[in-house]
Design an enzyme around this catalytic site. Structure first.
Site, PDB file in Angstrom:
ATOM      1  N   ASP A  89     -85.448  56.074 -37.971  1.00 12.80           N
ATOM      2  CA  ASP A  89     -84.691  56.376 -39.179  1.00 12.80           C
ATOM      3  C   ASP A  89     -83.325  55.701 -39.036  1.00 12.80           C
ATOM      4  O   ASP A  89     -82.495  56.144 -38.241  1.00 12.80           O
ATOM      5  CB  ASP A  89     -84.506  57.879 -39.344  1.00 12.80           C
ATOM      6  CG  ASP A  89     -85.789  58.616 -39.720  1.00 12.80           C
ATOM      7  OD1 ASP A  89     -86.878  58.131 -39.344  1.00 12.80           O
ATOM      8  OD2 ASP A  89     -85.691  59.665 -40.368  1.00 12.80           O
ATOM      9  N   LYS A 151     -84.896  57.120 -47.644  1.00 12.29           N
ATOM     10  CA  LYS A 151     -84.551  58.500 -47.286  1.00 12.29           C
ATOM     11  C   LYS A 151     -83.216  58.870 -47.912  1.00 12.29           C
ATOM     12  O   LYS A 151     -82.289  58.055 -47.943  1.00 12.29           O
ATOM     13  CB  LYS A 151     -84.512  58.607 -45.755  1.00 12.29           C
ATOM     14  CG  LYS A 151     -84.136  59.972 -45.196  1.00 12.29           C
ATOM     15  CD  LYS A 151     -84.204  59.927 -43.671  1.00 12.29           C
ATOM     16  CE  LYS A 151     -83.620  61.187 -43.043  1.00 12.29           C
ATOM     17  NZ  LYS A 151     -83.666  61.135 -41.562  1.00 12.29           N
ATOM     18  N   LYS A 180     -88.468  60.022 -48.300  1.00 12.61           N
ATOM     19  CA  LYS A 180     -88.211  61.159 -47.418  1.00 12.61           C
ATOM     20  C   LYS A 180     -86.981  61.910 -47.899  1.00 12.61           C
ATOM     21  O   LYS A 180     -85.946  61.312 -48.178  1.00 12.61           O
ATOM     22  CB  LYS A 180     -88.015  60.696 -45.965  1.00 12.61           C
ATOM     23  CG  LYS A 180     -87.672  61.847 -45.006  1.00 12.61           C
ATOM     24  CD  LYS A 180     -87.584  61.390 -43.563  1.00 12.61           C
ATOM     25  CE  LYS A 180     -87.080  62.499 -42.649  1.00 12.61           C
ATOM     26  NZ  LYS A 180     -87.020  62.080 -41.229  1.00 12.61           N
TER      27      LYS A 180
END
Length: 234
Positions: A89, A151, A180
């Site tokens: 991430d 995300k 996400k």
């Protein structure tokens, strides 16, 4: 619906001890979540603790501000892959996105995608600092650079995942890129609301409470609460 496989159990707070990480990995394995997301220094430990469980090891690069040099993010990503990370991430360079420096943002993400050597890369936009136009641009750049997810948040900014942002991000990227939600996913109702808006994966620390609630509702022990469309949730 397999809610557990939508959750990345988050173990990123700076004060966590090794015992905290161990307990978090135990929860992740016992509840069969999609992954843990641990601090870079905990990757090897988590990889050993979760070997054979089917739970992936995720971690972060350029976290939480995204302002490290691309060469640093690349070196960090390569090191994390070598340590056993399955997913990365990364935080894009928020300031450069706000500048409109799309070439920098794209190349920064693409370099991390290449360094990840086929591992899943999720790009954190940190939406709390962006306009809707900047969110759309960031999502498109992430997709063009080869990222697998976009995300909402790191969880360390003034705001987290919202329904409006999830809808916007889902409408912006192609079907093969997933969304996400992170920041404020503390209840099953929040998770379900954001899932209906288009999120496929969720960063959460309240994993056990969420899954216990889901199991109880599946058994008919608790009524299914009305799902709202509030934009709150951080």
């Amino acid at each position: 619906m397999n809610v557990a496989k939508m959750i990345d159990h988050s173990l990123l707070r700076p004060e966590l001890t090794t015992d905290d990480i161990r307990r978090g990995c135990d929860i992740a394995a016992r509840r069969a979540v999609a992954s843990v997301c641990v601090r870079p220094s905990d990757v090897e430990f988590a990889a050993a603790a979760l070997a054979g469980t089917g739970v992936l090891v995720g971690t972060v690069a350029g976290f939480p501000h995204g302002d490290t040099r691309t060469t640093t993010k690349v070196a960090e990503t390569r090191d994390l892959v070598d340590a056993g990370a399955d997913e990365i991430d990364m935080v894009l360079h928020i300031g450069r996105l706000r500048d409109g420096d799309t070439a920098y943002v794209h190349d920064d993400i693409a370099a991390v995608v290449a360094a990840a050597q086929g591992r899943v890369v999720k790009v954190i936009l940190e939406n709390a600092y962006l306009t809707d136009e900047q969110k759309v641009t960031g999502c498109r750049l992430a997709e063009r650079a080869g990222a697998h997810f976009v995300k909402t948040s790191s969880g360390f900014a003034p705001g987290g995942a919202t329904v409006a942002d999830i809808r916007l991000m889902r409408a912006t990227v192609s079907p093969h890129v997933e969304v996400k939600a992170a920041g404020g996913v503390r209840s099953l109702d929040t998770l379900l609301t954001l899932h209906r808006a288009g999120a496929a994966r969720f960063g959460a620390t309240a994993t056990e409470a969420i899954l216990d609630d889901f199991a109880a509702r599946e058994r008919g022990e608790r009524p299914v609460a009305a799902v709202t469309t509030t934009d709150g949730g951080y």
